[in-house]
Design an enzyme around this catalytic site. Sequence first.
Site, short mmCIF file in Angstrom:
data_model
loop_
_atom_site.label_atom_id
_atom_site.label_comp_id
_atom_site.label_asym_id
_atom_site.label_seq_id
_atom_site.Cartn_x
_atom_site.Cartn_y
_atom_site.Cartn_z
N ASP A 101 -27.57 14.41 -34.12
CA ASP A 101 -27.12 14.02 -32.36
C ASP A 101 -25.98 12.54 -32.23
O ASP A 101 -25.61 13.15 -31.42
CB ASP A 101 -28.64 12.91 -31.67
CG ASP A 101 -27.80 12.17 -30.64
OD1 ASP A 101 -27.83 13.06 -29.72
OD2 ASP A 101 -28.16 11.40 -30.08
N ARG A 102 -25.69 12.20 -33.89
CA ARG A 102 -24.25 11.49 -34.15
C ARG A 102 -23.13 12.03 -33.70
O ARG A 102 -22.35 11.90 -33.47
CB ARG A 102 -24.51 10.45 -35.31
CG ARG A 102 -25.78 9.20 -34.91
CD ARG A 102 -25.32 8.57 -34.14
NE ARG A 102 -26.26 7.56 -33.74
CZ ARG A 102 -26.78 6.88 -33.26
NH1 ARG A 102 -25.54 6.31 -31.99
NH2 ARG A 102 -27.39 5.35 -32.94
N LEU B 117 -29.18 10.60 -23.27
CA LEU B 117 -28.14 10.70 -22.54
C LEU B 117 -26.97 10.38 -23.26
O LEU B 117 -25.80 10.07 -22.17
CB LEU B 117 -28.28 9.35 -21.47
CG LEU B 117 -29.08 8.98 -19.65
CD1 LEU B 117 -29.13 8.02 -19.82
CD2 LEU B 117 -29.47 10.04 -19.50
N ARG B 118 -27.14 10.63 -24.20
CA ARG B 118 -26.08 11.12 -25.42
C ARG B 118 -24.65 11.75 -24.77
O ARG B 118 -23.66 11.82 -24.85
CB ARG B 118 -26.21 10.50 -26.04
CG ARG B 118 -24.87 10.61 -27.60
CD ARG B 118 -25.64 10.15 -28.94
NE ARG B 118 -25.50 8.89 -29.02
CZ ARG B 118 -26.54 8.30 -29.59
NH1 ARG B 118 -27.36 8.65 -29.62
NH2 ARG B 118 -26.73 6.93 -29.92
N ALA B 119 -25.83 12.88 -24.38
CA ALA B 119 -24.82 14.07 -24.50
C ALA B 119 -23.94 14.13 -23.30
O ALA B 119 -23.41 14.48 -23.33
CB ALA B 119 -25.90 15.45 -24.16
#
Length: 726
Positions: free
Chosen positions: A232-233, A313-315
């Site tokens: 995800d990073r 919500l990082r996307a």
Amino acid sequence: MPDTSAQTPAEIPAIPAGIPEATPGAPPAAREARYPFTAVVGLADLKLALILNAVSPRVGGVLVRGEKGTAKSTIVRALAALLPPVTTVPGCRFSCDPAAPDPGCPDGPHGTGTGGAGDGAGIGIPRPARLVELPVGASEDRLAGSLDIERALTEGVKAFEPGLLAAAHRGVLYVDEVNLLHDHLVDLLLDAAALGTCYVEREGVSVRHAARFLLVGTMNPEEGELRPQLLDRFGLTVEVRASREPGERAEVVRRRLAFETDPAAFAAAWADREAELAVRIAQARARVADVVLPDSALRRIATVCAGFDVDGLRADLVTANAAIAHAAWRGRTEVAAEDVREAARLALPHRRRRDPFDAPGLDEAMLDALLAQVPDDPEGDGPEDDPEDGGPGGSGGSPGGSRGDGPGDGGPDGSGGDAPGDGTGSSGDPHDPASGGPGRPPAGHAADPGPEAEGGHGERVAPPGPLRPARVFTVPGIGAGAPGRRSRARTPLGRTTGARVPGGRPASVHLTATVLAAAPYQRERGRSGPGLLLRREDLREAVREGREGNLVLLVVDASGSMAARKRMSAVKAAVLSLLLDAYQRRDKVGLITFRGSRADLVLPPTSSVEAGAARLRELPTGGRTPLAAGLLRAAEVLRVERLRDPARRPLLVLVTDGRVTSGTVEESRRAATLLAGVTSVVVDCESGHVRLGLAASLAHRMGAETVRLDDLTDLAGMIRQRRTAA
């Protein structure tokens, strides 16, 4: 190779994906020189992803997935030459910006040119942006930094020696084979990437310094997946594959041979294109701060991320930053729908919810449908016309997205666009994620194969039931097996947990413990200068703790009795969950099935389990139950693997109802005694009100734990608890 130096960007032909690494017999100059970025053929999506990160570091990095020999490392290493130079404070080892120096820099304080200790820091020294490579086998102190050994031993002072995170600040940190990186290094990377700061608390050193970098990783999915936290990073992900068209592959080889023959001449032929691309990146980076993200584009981003059911919500944030960077790259001052589309294609594939063993990907038809749900802002004037018409980033972009190579087509090297559907692009999986992909039924719709008469010859293929994530368990004790992600173990690489007196030559010297052991005796040894007087008995060896992988051998009963009451669907779902767990944690996995009159080794012990998962889904059920054959085959596989890899601890998982209809019960009992020394789990698949307890009796002879079929959803968690086998 024909001279292309006089060609304009529009005249350069489309070239396929892939430039292989230097061949073993290449001249030394070819091995040391960097292949030009614009000379790499194809790989349009990968080039675009790297350029967007160069335009705006806030995008968050790139993960490159693909088969071996597709120029993943080549193109990443070529990126550094295109990045704008970095201005640093003179003498600062941590690359502080003179315009905004880090107030906590270990080499500080840095002034602003107004006098004092840091006077002159505001002047700055320009230097090229760094590309720092993190080897898979790097140590923790090399990555984060540690006590300066030379100064500690010669001067007797405590000083900090920066690591690779400090060197990568304001540059690129490149990790080749990132999926093979040890967990203790992954933890450090996660902390630094999340905070933009590296904290070092070790060996009597307490240091904090800025560590903001562009994280780029390459990996071959066949060798295992990344931990979800690290995956995800990465802001963007790209899947690359080589062309299968002979003419295009010939051009790949032609260019590589020309480079190896005369690297300087080859680089000079592409120097103008490299300079043109570097200027365009610098212009886009200067423009990105002025790009406007209108509400209509923001609503499109939220709609797409929600529609693909991504986690967190990082996307949304990454897609927004990538869309802004894409607009700046295309010369626009406002984010348009096509910018959102290109950003979503690169930012969402590795974040969408998907079943195990599926490659990342997006259904582009679904993406277009989601984008169409949000109309343009009626009060806005709309996006500017694309200054370079004809590219997929222009109005009415095609479903293929940015597939071209020219600057006007979303690609950086001015070599024109690739033909649609040539297999050289890097678009996502074309299958609808809602359908689960080919060969996989939607969750919750597993068909009931119906009861199969025991001993019958009919065959049925039961689809796996819905998969459920396994609970996380820890294993007590410390082993000494192969490095992995499963059980605690003493490993050559890992987190330092202590020190000990070495039995022979120390594998890794623990500096702090060595200095502390020698310090009380310096006066009596006659020390008169700053140096430290050491003797052999002062040496201390570092004790490191990491994780080990295990051998999980699955032995599955596929006879006719297993087809009743959806047993096989539940068994397949549980075994697939265990395969996924082993795949992520670098276990070695083998799969044996028995039915009819024999046992088959469906999956020889391996660390790549995709083939086993595919075969398990299509595994037919029917016939008699040769339990003895399955146990004997398991004993033979474990014997061979013990000779090949004696340090890897095995665990046997037997899935059966305990019935024997092929061979004799006595043969099964004798075979069970052969496995009495192996840590085993017997999954009892017997159902109904009347139970004979045959699986429990078998488990008793094997010295195994018995688990009911109803507990199969926690099979992977139960496996973790059984990792204490000797």
